[in-house]
Scaffold this active site. Structure first.
Site, PDB file in Angstrom:
ATOM      1  N   CYS A  82       0.769  -1.250   0.000  1.00 39.93           N
ATOM      2  CA  CYS A  82       0.000   0.000   0.000  1.00 39.93           C
ATOM      3  C   CYS A  82       0.803   1.305   0.000  1.00 39.93           C
ATOM      4  O   CYS A  82       0.751   2.083  -0.945  1.00 39.93           O
ATOM      5  CB  CYS A  82      -0.928   0.035   1.201  1.00 39.93           C
ATOM      6  SG  CYS A  82      -1.985  -1.419   1.390  1.00 39.93           S
ATOM      7  N   HIS A 135      -2.371   6.806   4.565  1.00 40.94           N
ATOM      8  CA  HIS A 135      -1.285   5.834   4.729  1.00 40.94           C
ATOM      9  C   HIS A 135       0.097   6.408   4.409  1.00 40.94           C
ATOM     10  O   HIS A 135       0.989   5.678   3.949  1.00 40.94           O
ATOM     11  CB  HIS A 135      -1.532   4.570   3.871  1.00 40.94           C
ATOM     12  CG  HIS A 135      -0.896   3.337   4.468  1.00 40.94           C
ATOM     13  ND1 HIS A 135      -0.882   2.113   3.859  1.00 40.94           N
ATOM     14  CD2 HIS A 135      -0.226   3.169   5.648  1.00 40.94           C
ATOM     15  CE1 HIS A 135      -0.246   1.235   4.616  1.00 40.94           C
ATOM     16  NE2 HIS A 135       0.160   1.855   5.704  1.00 40.94           N
TER      17      HIS A 135
HETATM   18 CA    CA Z   1      -2.937  -2.147  -0.911  1.00 43.39          CA
END
Ligand code: CA
Length: 474
Positions: A82, A135
């Site tokens: 990610c 993130h």
């Molecule tokens: Ca991901």
């Protein structure tokens, strides 16, 4: 390689429109620069969209987007999970150049010395917003609103419950969100597009769907009685929620007259997680081999679409491209000049999609994730990948395999290792990768032993459990 074979000539330039850079007092007759809509799915399998042949999960809105745009058969991301992919996307550079090689934990995040796409488009006069997953760090100085996004609705970590507003914020204020979060993100994206219809805008719509936890609404689960596997059924229900949200967004663009003035890019941030014993979500990467967290194709080749109705003729693009390119492509569409000192690795794809340029955008694409590596040059790929990619045992004697050489044109599933048969090609690719590798930074932080990534240190509370039992099919 044969670059000409990579481009189907059906992709043609329909308009030589050169968007004007926004400036105060610009003449009203100038064509305004287009809106930029960057949609990212999370942990989607390569196989799991209708436009890649998926049969058990309908994705009519994604299929319509692909049909209205250019679908990439070799669309890649620079990170097999990610946060690194998002760091590359927003900076336009291989994230390993500035040490963002792994998912951050604790106080780590996208270094504040880096400039984001939002910073650049905001400076060009765009209204900027992030809806969904960040993130890229929890520190106040790393907050989206310190990184170029004027508006933010979403969460800062790497994953989130779909039924609980534990860490959802509007700007910097916690909110009580009652909607299923994928529906909420669609709702907020629609509102952003309506709110800014009079001005150029950049919206980064970063779904956490279809990342774990596997949470789906009961009505959507009920649509898949034919899928026996409960996890796959939940995944399907989560996928159609995202597909519906994307449908609402495109409908809003059409209703507000912004359809032909909006460049839309869609990718998944990495391949589907299929390694048993780690984290799986029911995704399929077939016919690709490997999983999220590996440098096999299944980890890095993703659904990838660029659409700009009225400007790019629909078609298929076969030459390898990477999500870093979307950064530069967006800047080009916006009329923002890329400065050499930015040292971007992405390439403006627009001239390749219009036919103005022929050949391949890249001589080679590169990957590094710890000891895993890969290089794709033409049809050939050299790769050292996680030994667990196939064994699914969670036990390993060595972290990565020996170097394997594959001809992806003939062997998309990476099954026929040519390393022994073509040692010169292996050496050539290794030399090229070594040269690239020498330009990279030492990782700023290590590889987390908890693969799902940063959970903000919070455990689900009682309300979380109560709500999710109702709809979670586990
Ligand atoms: Ca991901």
């Amino acid at each position: 390689m044969n670059p000409c074979s990579c481009l189907r000539l059906g992709v043609l330039f329909l308009s030589l429109l050169a968007p004007a850079t926004i400036s105060v007092g610009a003449a009203p007759t100038q064509t305004p620069p287009p809106n930029i809509l960057l949609i990212v799915g999370d942990d989607m399998g390569y196989a799991d969209v209708g436009f890649h042949g998926c049969k058990d999960i309908p994705t009519p809105n994604l299929d319509a987007l692909a049909a209205a745009g250019v679908r990439f058969t070799s669309g890649y991301v620079s990170g097999p999970y990610c946060s690194p992919t998002r760091a590359g996307l927003l900076t336009g550079k291989y994230q390993q150049r500035f040490g963002h090689e792994f998912n951050p934990t604790g106080s780590d995040g996208l270094p504040v010395t880096e400039t984001t796409l939002a910073d650049r488009l905001k400076a060009a006069g765009y209204a900027t917003g992030l809806v969904g997953k960040w993130h890229l760090g929890f520190q106040p100085k790393m907050h989206p609103q310190q990184r170029g996004f004027t508006e933010f609705y979403g969460f800062l970590g790497g994953e989130h419950s779909y039924f609980d507003s534990t860490s959802i914020q509007r700007d910097t204020t916690p909110v009580k969100e009652m909607d299923y979060t994928t529906d909420a993100f669609g709702r907020e994206a629609v509102a952003f597009i309506q709110r800014h219809k009079e001005n150029p805008w950049f919206l980064y719509l970063a779904f956490n769907a279809v990342h774990t936890p596997m949470h789906a609404t009961a009505d959507r689960l009920a649509k898949f009685p034919g899928i026996a596997d409960k996890q796959r059924r939940t995944y399907a229900a989560m996928m159609i929620a995202m597909d519906e949200a994307i449908g609402h967004v495109r409908q809003t663009l059409a209703q507000t007259g912004q359809e032909t003035n909006t460049l839309i890019c869609f990718i998944s941030d990495n391949g589907g997680p299929t390694m048993k014993g780690v984290t799986v979500n029911g995704a399929s990467n077939l016919p690709l081999r490997g999983s999220k967290r590996t440098t096999l194709e299944g980890g890095i080749r993703v659904p990838f679409v660029v659409a700009w109705p009225g400007h790019l003729k629909p078609g298929v693009f076969y030459s390898p491209a990477i999500q870093l390119d979307l950064h530069v492509t967006a800047l080009a569409a916006a009329g923002v000049e890329v400065k050499p000192e930015w040292q971007l690795d992405g390439v403006n794809l627009l001239p390749f999609l219009t036919g103005e340029k022929t050949g391949a955008p890249h001589d080679a694409l590169y990957w590094r994730l710890g000891q895993q590596m890969a290089i794709r040059a033409g049809d050939y790929k050299l790769v050292r990948h996680d030994q667990n990619a196939d064994t699914q045992t969670g036990v390993q004697q060595q972290p990565v395999t020996a170097a394997k050489l594959y001809d992806l044109r003939r062997d998309i599933g990476e099954t026929n290792d040519l390393a022994a048969a073509q040692p010169e090609k292996l050496r050539e690719l290794q030399t090229r990768w070594n040269k690239w590798n020498a330009t990279l930074a030492t990782p700023l932080w290590g590889q987390s032993s908890t693969p799902p990534g940063n959970r903000n240190g919070k455990k689900p509370g009682a309300g979380f459990k109560r709500k999710t039992r109702q709809a979670n099919s586990k």
